[in-house]
Write an enzyme that holds these catalytic residues in place. Sequence first.
Site, short mmCIF file in Angstrom:
data_model
loop_
_atom_site.label_atom_id
_atom_site.label_comp_id
_atom_site.label_asym_id
_atom_site.label_seq_id
_atom_site.Cartn_x
_atom_site.Cartn_y
_atom_site.Cartn_z
N CYS A 144 -5.53 19.12 7.22
CA CYS A 144 -5.00 19.76 6.00
C CYS A 144 -5.86 20.96 5.60
O CYS A 144 -7.09 20.90 5.61
CB CYS A 144 -4.97 18.74 4.86
SG CYS A 144 -4.26 19.40 3.35
N CYS A 155 -10.09 19.43 -0.71
CA CYS A 155 -10.37 18.33 -1.65
C CYS A 155 -11.60 17.55 -1.16
O CYS A 155 -11.60 17.01 -0.04
CB CYS A 155 -9.16 17.41 -1.74
SG CYS A 155 -7.61 18.30 -1.97
N CYS A 193 -11.48 14.00 0.40
CA CYS A 193 -10.43 13.64 1.36
C CYS A 193 -10.85 13.78 2.82
O CYS A 193 -11.22 14.87 3.27
CB CYS A 193 -9.18 14.48 1.11
SG CYS A 193 -7.80 13.94 2.15
N CYS A 200 5.79 4.32 0.29
CA CYS A 200 5.26 5.65 -0.02
C CYS A 200 4.83 6.32 1.26
O CYS A 200 4.08 5.73 2.05
CB CYS A 200 4.03 5.53 -0.93
SG CYS A 200 4.32 4.47 -2.33
N CYS A 253 8.84 6.91 -2.16
CA CYS A 253 7.93 7.87 -2.77
C CYS A 253 7.38 8.78 -1.67
O CYS A 253 7.12 8.31 -0.55
CB CYS A 253 6.78 7.12 -3.45
SG CYS A 253 5.56 8.22 -4.20
N CYS A 285 4.75 10.27 -10.01
CA CYS A 285 3.62 9.37 -9.77
C CYS A 285 2.40 10.27 -9.82
O CYS A 285 2.22 11.13 -8.94
CB CYS A 285 3.77 8.70 -8.40
SG CYS A 285 2.32 7.71 -7.96
N ARG A 287 -1.01 1.78 -11.33
CA ARG A 287 -1.25 1.27 -9.97
C ARG A 287 -2.73 1.18 -9.67
O ARG A 287 -3.43 2.20 -9.69
CB ARG A 287 -0.60 2.18 -8.92
CG ARG A 287 0.88 2.26 -9.08
CD ARG A 287 1.55 3.11 -8.01
NE ARG A 287 2.93 3.31 -8.44
CZ ARG A 287 3.93 2.47 -8.17
NH1 ARG A 287 3.73 1.40 -7.43
NH2 ARG A 287 5.14 2.71 -8.64
N1 SAM Z 1 -1.62 16.21 0.46
C1 SAM Z 1 -0.98 15.62 -0.63
C2 SAM Z 1 -1.67 15.83 -1.95
O1 SAM Z 1 -2.85 16.09 -1.97
O2 SAM Z 1 -1.02 15.70 -2.98
C3 SAM Z 1 -0.74 14.14 -0.42
C4 SAM Z 1 -1.75 13.22 0.19
S1 SAM Z 1 -3.25 12.94 -0.73
C5 SAM Z 1 -4.19 12.11 0.49
C6 SAM Z 1 -2.84 11.73 -1.95
C7 SAM Z 1 -3.91 11.31 -2.93
O3 SAM Z 1 -4.80 10.36 -2.33
C8 SAM Z 1 -4.87 12.37 -3.44
O4 SAM Z 1 -4.30 13.11 -4.49
C9 SAM Z 1 -6.04 11.55 -3.95
O5 SAM Z 1 -5.87 11.26 -5.32
C10 SAM Z 1 -5.96 10.28 -3.11
N2 SAM Z 1 -7.13 10.17 -2.22
C11 SAM Z 1 -7.35 10.87 -1.09
N3 SAM Z 1 -8.53 10.56 -0.53
C12 SAM Z 1 -9.09 9.62 -1.33
C13 SAM Z 1 -10.32 8.91 -1.29
N4 SAM Z 1 -11.21 9.11 -0.33
N5 SAM Z 1 -10.60 8.02 -2.27
C14 SAM Z 1 -9.69 7.82 -3.27
N6 SAM Z 1 -8.50 8.47 -3.36
C15 SAM Z 1 -8.21 9.36 -2.42
FE1 SF4 Z 2 -4.91 17.77 1.89
FE2 SF4 Z 2 -6.26 15.54 1.43
FE3 SF4 Z 2 -6.23 17.44 -0.41
FE4 SF4 Z 2 -3.95 16.03 0.09
S1 SF4 Z 2 -5.85 15.26 -0.77
S2 SF4 Z 2 -4.14 18.24 -0.15
S3 SF4 Z 2 -4.22 15.67 2.30
S4 SF4 Z 2 -7.13 17.61 1.65
#
Ligand code: SAM
Ligand code: SF4
Length: 322
Positions: A53, A57, A60, A97, A129, A189, A261
Amino acid sequence: MITRHDWSRQEIQALLALPLVDLLWQAQQVHRVANPGYQVQLASLLSVKTGGCEEDCAYCPQSLHHSSDVTGQPELEVEPVLARARAARDAGAQRFCMGWAWREIREGAPFEAMLAMVRGVRELGLEACVTAGMLTDGQAERLAAAGLTAYNHNLDTSPEHYDRIISTRTYQERLETLERVRRAGVTLCCGGIIGMGESDTDRAGLLHVLATLDPHPESVPINALVAVEGTPLEALPAVDPLDVVRMVAAARILMPHSRVRLSAGREQMNREAQVLCLLAGADSIFYGDTLLTTGNPDGATDRELLAAAGVRVEEARPPACV
Ligand code: SAM
Ligand code: SF4
Ligand code: DTB
């Protein structure tokens, strides 16, 4: 019970700072009225497009910017995704989801496949979802027409702390995406993560943004950071499970009719802490032994947890006609 959208940040900070027993008591009273049968929804997750990606973030493992073990994978195809949805339904899930590690939804074949997945999941009688980043009005409308129940798009943290977590897109862009989803008639959500170095004021700030949306998001995931090796947040200490209990309780009081949730981070919590979250008003968990890329308790462990707590699993609904 009046549903309010005019909460002040001070009121929310005061809630989070209450003695735990008082906070829990308030949350339980609200929850008993809003969900008298104490039904808990089981939602299963599947990563359709994993890794690679462009966003940065900090939490992530799927970001290209970090050196975690998760690498970019080709997208799953429609049939295997629907097979996983069927298996989740047969194991007892009510919601399915699907996640895409995208900055924004891609047009063309990947989007047509997403629409086919949504239709297929709905035909199985499950709520559907999708979480796939930003989208256009047209994409939101086509997802709505395919029968999408909810779009997940988290604000993650307070507006003030956000810039320390993500630099590749703004809070405002997140809010605009949420508005597009709403306009198309798809439920929201939207929640966040605790344990990312934020202060109590930041936690109140996140809840403030969520609880002053009108209507409230129908679903509010509360995640505890899963600190994954290779991400910038890898060395952060584990969240105190009682802080998760507090966030869940405050979310329940602020947004009485939303589904709260209990999301990522349950593997770091013992069953008693998870039972406290249920008592605090959590009415959904992710069900299945993986989240997107990280672990989650297995189904048998969760069935035992829910039985020990004495809560009921939401009743299955007949297949939807879409
Ligand atoms: N890329 C899309 C986005 O960012 O909206 C969808 C996938 S993203 C992985 C979905 C959510 O997972 C993120 O907004 C975050 O809140 C949660 N998430 C991701 N990595 C995480 C982690 N290591 N610990 C807790 N929550 C996490
Ligand atoms: Fe990409 Fe992870 Fe951020 Fe979602 S949370 S936008 S998958 S880097
Ligand atoms: C949400 O708020 N939590 C879920 C779901 N929405 C998509 C995702 C949690 C992901 C945890 C890290 C991982 O497994 O990659």
